[in-house]
Scaffold this active site. Structure first.
Site, PDB file in Angstrom:
ATOM      1  N   ARG A  56       5.909   4.017   5.764  1.00  0.00           N
ATOM      2  CA  ARG A  56       5.542   4.035   7.178  1.00  0.00           C
ATOM      3  C   ARG A  56       5.544   2.624   7.775  1.00  0.00           C
ATOM      4  O   ARG A  56       5.938   1.651   7.120  1.00  0.00           O
ATOM      5  CB  ARG A  56       4.183   4.705   7.356  1.00  0.00           C
ATOM      6  CG  ARG A  56       2.997   3.947   6.807  1.00  0.00           C
ATOM      7  CD  ARG A  56       1.741   4.800   6.877  1.00  0.00           C
ATOM      8  NE  ARG A  56       0.566   4.102   6.384  1.00  0.00           N
ATOM      9  CZ  ARG A  56      -0.466   4.708   5.831  1.00  0.00           C
ATOM     10  NH1 ARG A  56      -0.467   6.015   5.675  1.00  0.00           N
ATOM     11  NH2 ARG A  56      -1.510   4.007   5.427  1.00  0.00           N
ATOM     12  N   ASP A  57       5.052   2.518   8.991  1.00  0.00           N
ATOM     13  CA  ASP A  57       5.026   1.234   9.690  1.00  0.00           C
ATOM     14  C   ASP A  57       3.841   0.405   9.210  1.00  0.00           C
ATOM     15  O   ASP A  57       2.924   0.098   9.962  1.00  0.00           O
ATOM     16  CB  ASP A  57       4.960   1.453  11.205  1.00  0.00           C
ATOM     17  CG  ASP A  57       3.853   2.423  11.607  1.00  0.00           C
ATOM     18  OD1 ASP A  57       3.154   2.932  10.711  1.00  0.00           O
ATOM     19  OD2 ASP A  57       3.700   2.669  12.815  1.00  0.00           O
ATOM     20  N   GLU A  58       3.876   0.039   7.932  1.00  0.00           N
ATOM     21  CA  GLU A  58       2.801  -0.735   7.319  1.00  0.00           C
ATOM     22  C   GLU A  58       3.394  -1.533   6.164  1.00  0.00           C
ATOM     23  O   GLU A  58       3.759  -2.673   6.328  1.00  0.00           O
ATOM     24  CB  GLU A  58       1.673   0.193   6.854  1.00  0.00           C
ATOM     25  CG  GLU A  58       0.377  -0.531   6.527  1.00  0.00           C
ATOM     26  CD  GLU A  58      -0.787   0.434   6.422  1.00  0.00           C
ATOM     27  OE1 GLU A  58      -1.870  -0.030   6.045  1.00  0.00           O
ATOM     28  OE2 GLU A  58      -0.630   1.635   6.702  1.00  0.00           O
ATOM     29  N   TRP A 118     -11.905  -5.846  -1.157  1.00  0.00           N
ATOM     30  CA  TRP A 118     -10.568  -6.277  -0.747  1.00  0.00           C
ATOM     31  C   TRP A 118     -10.416  -7.772  -1.059  1.00  0.00           C
ATOM     32  O   TRP A 118      -9.596  -8.166  -1.898  1.00  0.00           O
ATOM     33  CB  TRP A 118     -10.347  -5.971   0.735  1.00  0.00           C
ATOM     34  CG  TRP A 118      -9.809  -4.601   0.963  1.00  0.00           C
ATOM     35  CD1 TRP A 118      -8.546  -4.267   1.376  1.00  0.00           C
ATOM     36  CD2 TRP A 118     -10.495  -3.344   0.774  1.00  0.00           C
ATOM     37  NE1 TRP A 118      -8.413  -2.899   1.447  1.00  0.00           N
ATOM     38  CE2 TRP A 118      -9.587  -2.309   1.092  1.00  0.00           C
ATOM     39  CE3 TRP A 118     -11.781  -2.999   0.365  1.00  0.00           C
ATOM     40  CZ2 TRP A 118      -9.923  -0.960   0.996  1.00  0.00           C
ATOM     41  CZ3 TRP A 118     -12.130  -1.658   0.283  1.00  0.00           C
ATOM     42  CH2 TRP A 118     -11.210  -0.653   0.594  1.00  0.00           C
ATOM     43  N   ASP A 162       0.828  -1.204   0.000  1.00  0.00           N
ATOM     44  CA  ASP A 162       0.000   0.000   0.000  1.00  0.00           C
ATOM     45  C   ASP A 162       0.860   1.251   0.000  1.00  0.00           C
ATOM     46  O   ASP A 162       0.528   2.254  -0.616  1.00  0.00           O
ATOM     47  CB  ASP A 162      -0.933   0.010   1.213  1.00  0.00           C
ATOM     48  CG  ASP A 162      -0.168  -0.063   2.533  1.00  0.00           C
ATOM     49  OD1 ASP A 162       0.886  -0.717   2.582  1.00  0.00           O
ATOM     50  OD2 ASP A 162      -0.632   0.530   3.527  1.00  0.00           O
ATOM     51  N   GLU A 195      -2.353   9.099  -0.768  1.00  0.00           N
ATOM     52  CA  GLU A 195      -3.369   8.249  -0.156  1.00  0.00           C
ATOM     53  C   GLU A 195      -4.704   8.979  -0.038  1.00  0.00           C
ATOM     54  O   GLU A 195      -5.762   8.377  -0.170  1.00  0.00           O
ATOM     55  CB  GLU A 195      -2.903   7.813   1.236  1.00  0.00           C
ATOM     56  CG  GLU A 195      -3.864   6.914   1.976  1.00  0.00           C
ATOM     57  CD  GLU A 195      -3.303   6.436   3.301  1.00  0.00           C
ATOM     58  OE1 GLU A 195      -3.799   5.420   3.814  1.00  0.00           O
ATOM     59  OE2 GLU A 195      -2.365   7.074   3.831  1.00  0.00           O
ATOM     60  N   ASP A 214      -6.347  -2.365  -2.454  1.00  0.00           N
ATOM     61  CA  ASP A 214      -5.510  -1.459  -3.227  1.00  0.00           C
ATOM     62  C   ASP A 214      -5.004  -2.140  -4.489  1.00  0.00           C
ATOM     63  O   ASP A 214      -4.998  -1.558  -5.580  1.00  0.00           O
ATOM     64  CB  ASP A 214      -4.306  -1.010  -2.392  1.00  0.00           C
ATOM     65  CG  ASP A 214      -4.695  -0.385  -1.062  1.00  0.00           C
ATOM     66  OD1 ASP A 214      -5.557  -0.959  -0.373  1.00  0.00           O
ATOM     67  OD2 ASP A 214      -4.141   0.654  -0.696  1.00  0.00           O
TER      68      ASP A 214
END
Length: 913
Positions: free
Chosen positions: A443-445, A503, A439, A715, A452
């Site tokens: 960042r922390d992802e 999703w 995605d 985003e 997506d």
């Protein structure tokens, strides 16, 4: 006629192929029009010259993915392929290729998964080593290698490959990729192999809560070096207890947090080797293209911020690491911090990274050095340099890192801002296609969000060859899915969250996209169980009326038609969306069943579709055609998925247009509605509305971000506000490709390319005249060859240039003409008169002051008509605001701005003439 671009399983002369029935593809070039392949013959011989398959003459026009049907292939054997082709003009041509098989049965491996044991817990990356001598001269050496963690390997000090972050991220409990490298030229009489292993995705910190050990708490290495000597003897050198391990220069490494490298005098600890239980049946040969450094961008400028920070700007948000060229004092510590953006005051702004520190640290040795992290990656445009007082921008190189996918598509037009948008789409795809479709990269992802991925898949597969990339990822989707749990929200699944519409629908949509783009029926066969089980899962959770109206749904994620404080799902009824997608994927499953010959399944899902459609229409439309949710997204899905009753479609379209008008001709859609919004308008006679909405330049719009200096897709529609401040929701990536799904509309509707048959064996050329885009150009390298569509409408003439590759045919729908021309391969040019004017004034009330002042005449006019106005504080604050927004606080200035805008547009028109 000639043949070119011969591929085996999409690869050129692949090494270590682990499929027993590889498929062959080739392309045809010809100077003659209407060229069609009439027959082929394939001859395959092994390394001893023995013929293993002679297809004989096959009367067929099939030139993609022709399966091998000869004698059983042997492991670790080189095969030569020759293809002979005849065409309808009596011409003949041939081409050669090769492939080398690897290991078909993972149980044939003899290595052990070895692990490091140190006297105390270590953050430093272990370095495994083994020394060996050769018995005699080697004719071929292949290294098979993988890890629990990520690894880099070297033999005698030379890297075995340029791959990064291997073995990649899979569902390690069921699937672990290994790589195969040709290391013949790296060997000498005596040799040492060294492999450094880091935490990576296996053991490292992952997820919103930054938790380690998602798959295990112990790093491991699994490797075999297969040697073949010139006399025919073979030898295998495998990981076992005889290897050694120690720590090295990499003192710690985490994907989110960054890496520390000590080149001065790191503490080296010797460890011991242990082994752990490992089921080799999870091993699978590398399935897609590896991650590589694909571009190197030298720092373009040095910045000193108001806070006295020293920064380097690379001019583009990228994913990767920074390479530093430096000579510093021995023991000097240099830190590089990463960020996507500066704040409105020009200071370093790492807040979009959340908990991901993204700091790389180098401890120097006093010599000239080139320093670069190994096992991490960051999303950034800027770095903050700490610990180095004097430096120049060219000492820093941004190493762009992603899965090395072949570029296949290109779109250009006469509007520079739209070209910048296309570039932003391309960059966000590159930055987020790093072994899995993430995605965001910063960042922390950095997770494989399925929603997506599916909304962007059509656009992605135009820009780059995604056949192997998506096939590999779909194997993980299938491995994590079941009839009982459904399909995860992220894959690989570390969240343990399952089954939400749009999703989880990736299970059906993504194989369908790959089939349509590449003509690859194999991905449908491979994923058939996952596809129909997802439809069955939904059906099993429907109510008595046959509708899915329970459980969590993301809805129209991040839509603008509902207050953020309520939630992020938008105003459209989430179960309307769930059932609309239910119908969509059921329809795709019906078509898949027909293609694969599953007649009973096709009949079953047709019955399900009809029952669900009637229930859906009864539930969500009134007797007069009014939608329960009169949102843009509900209307778009009704039209694009063909869900509204035929007599209600006009009202649904009017509802959509009316909603857009109430939003001042702006969109309000989120992740679900946005991909189909412009498609639905253009396909239903409202192309002008789609164009007007698309070309908006103020918030919310695609070009708003372009005007704000974006180099990737955001985003959120307002990730950066007009005053330069940021969305503060804590979820604000500046590198998210979902809204880049508009690319598919540009390619299909504006440029005019759509497949009629899978793989573009037959395709439609139908460019739609688009006000504001006088010229468009599309180049797409299909599996049959390059397709080119160049269209212009200016100076009273329409010009269309089309190139159709051999062995395909096209239907050309000329703009403003009713006739559809059916053509074979060749080059076609058309020119005729038109009264259509696609030009639009360059400047309008949507323009910003910055845009006006970019015109060489603007400052002169302002000084003549309003002396001193540009020096006012209001103007400085409003530099990035639209004229309309500025006039909200100074309406008396409207005549002045209107006069200047008119003068600038008149000047442009005179220059064009």
């Amino acid at each position: 006629m000639r043949l070119f671009d011969f591929r085996t399983e999409y690869r050129e002369n692949p090494l270590g192929l682990a499929t027993k029935h590889p498929r062959f593809s080739w392309k045809i070039a010809s100077d003659e029009n209407d060229t069609v392949q009439t027959s082929y013959r394939i001859l395959v011989t092994d390394q001893r010259g023995r013929e293993t398959w002679n297809s004989g003459p096959v009367q067929s026009d099939q030139s993609i993915l022709v399966p091998y049907e000869g004698d059983p292939l042997e492991e670790e054997t080189i095969y030569r392929i020759q293809v002979f082709v005849s065409d309808n003009h009596g011409k003949e041509a041939s081409i050669e290729g090769s492939f080398e098989t690897g290991i078909f049965d993972a149980h044939h491996f003899v290595a052990k998964m070895i692990c490091p044991d140190f006297p105390s817990p270590q953050e430093a990356c272990p370095v495994f080593s083994h020394s060996f001598s050769l018995r005699q001269r080697v004719s071929r050496a292949r290294l098979y290698i993988t890890a629990h963690g990520v690894y880099e390997a070297a033999i005698n000090g030379s890297a075995v490959s340029d791959c990064r972050m291997a073995p990649g991220w899979t569902n390690y409990r069921k699937r672990l990729q290994y790589q195969i490298y040709d290391v013949t030229n790296l060997l000498g009489d005596t040799n040492q192999i060294q492999v450094t292993v880091a935490n990576g995705w296996y053991k490292g910190i992952l997820g919103f809560y930054c938790q380690p050990n998602q798959y295990g708490d112990q790093l491991g290495l699994f490797a075999e070096l297969h040697l073949q000597y010139e006399n025919g003897d073979k030898e295998v050198i495998a990981t076992d207890e005889n290897w050694t391990v120690r720590t090295g220069q990499i003192r710690c490494s985490e994907i989110y947090m960054g890496e520390t490298i000590d080149t001065d005098s790191p503490e080296i600890l010797e460890g011991s080797i242990s082994t752990k239980n490992f089921d080799s049946s999870v091993l699978t040969a590398q399935e897609d293209e590896p991650v590589r450094i694909t571009e190197r961008i030298v720092g373009i400028r040095k910045i000193t911020t108001p806070r006295a920070e020293s920064l380097i700007d690379f001019g583009q948000i990228v994913t990767g690491v920074v390479e530093l060229h430096v000579k510093a004092s021995r023991g000097q510590v240099i830190r590089l911090r990463h960020a996507e953006v500066l704040d409105k005051d020009g200071n370093f702004y790492p807040d979009t990274l959340r908990q991901a520190k993204s700091i790389d640290t180098f401890i120097c040795n006093g010599q000239e050095q080139v320093l670069r992290p190994h096992f991490t990656f960051h999303g950034f445009r800027y770095i903050c340099v700490e610990g180095l007082d004097h430096f120049e921008p060219d000492q820093f190189i941004a190493c762009v890192t992603h899965t090395d996918l072949e570029k296949t598509g290109d779109f250009r037009c006469s509007a520079p801002k739209v070209n910048q948008l296309q570039q932003n789409i391309s960059w966000s795809q590159r930055d987020n296609f790093l072994d899995i479709p993430t995605d965001c990269p910063q960042r922390d992802e950095r997770l494989g969000w399925t929603g997506d991925a599916q909304v962007f898949s059509w656009t992605a597969s135009f820009n780059r060859n995604t056949a192997l990339f998506y096939s590999k990822w779909m194997r993980d989707v299938a491995s994590e899915s079941s009839l009982e749990k459904g399909v995860p929200h992220v894959v690989p699944d570390i969240l343990q969250s399952y089954s939400a519409s749009a999703w989880s629908d990736v299970a059906v949509i993504l194989p369908w996209v790959v089939y349509q783009i590449y003509g690859d029926e194999g991905i449908l066969k491979e994923n058939w169980t996952c596809m129909h089980e997802w439809v069955d899962y939904i059906s099993n959770h429907c109510n008595d009326r046959g509708l899915w109206q329970t459980g969590f749904q993301y809805g129209d994620w991040l839509a603008l038609d509902k207050e953020e404080s309520a939630d992020r799902t938008g105003a459209t009824d989430p179960y309307f969306i769930a059932n609309a997608y239910f119908l969509y994927v059921t329809d795709l499953t019906i078509q898949t069943a027909d293609i694969l010959g599953h007649r009973d399944a096709g009949a079953k899902y047709r019955k399900l579709y009809q029952k669900t459609l009637l229930a859906f229409q009864d539930e969500y439309y009134s007797n007069t055609g009014r939608i329960v949710s009169e949102t843009q997204t509900a209307a778009v899905l009704s039209l694009y998925f063909n869900l509204a009753r035929s007599q209600d479609r006009d009202r649904v379209l009017r509802t959509l247009i009316s909603n857009i008008e109430r939003h001042k001709n702006h969109l309000s859609t989120g992740f679900v509605g946005t991909p189909y919004l412009c498609h639905a308008l253009s396909e239903n006679g409202a192309h002008d509305t789609a164009v007007s909405l698309f070309l908006k330049e103020d918030y919310p719009s695609w070009l708003y971000a372009v005007n704000m200096g974006a180099t990737t897709i955001w985003e959120r529609w307002n990730s950066i506000h007009p005053d330069g401040s940021f969305d503060e929701s804590g979820m604000n990536s500046l590198n998210h490709y979902a809204y880049g799904s508009i690319g598919d509309w540009l390619y299909r509707k504006v440029a005019g390319l759509s497949q009629i048959e899978p793989g573009y064996k037959s395709f439609l050329v139908r460019p739609m005249l688009t006000k504001g885009l006088e010229e468009t150009s599309l180049h797409f390298d299909s599996v049959y060859g390059p397709i080119v569509i160049e269209n212009s409408c200016k100076l009273g003439k329409i010009r269309l240039h089309v190139e159709v590759p051999p062995n395909t045919h096209a239907q050309i729908h000329l703009p403003e003409k009713e006739e559809i021309l059916k053509v074979g391969s060749g080059v076609y040019d058309y020119e005729y008169e038109t009264k259509t004017d696609l030009s639009i004034p360059r400047y309008s009330s949507d323009s910003t002051l910055a845009e006006l002042l970019a015109h060489p005449l603007a400052k002169e006019l302002f000084e003549q008509m309003a002396p001193g106005m540009l020096d006012g504080p209001m103007i400085q604050f409003a530099y990035q605001m639209s004229v309309t927004d500025m006039l909200g606080s100074a309406p008396e200035a409207r005549p002045l701005f209107e006069t200047i805008i008119e003068a600038l547009n008149r000047s442009d028109q005179e220059n064009q003439s």
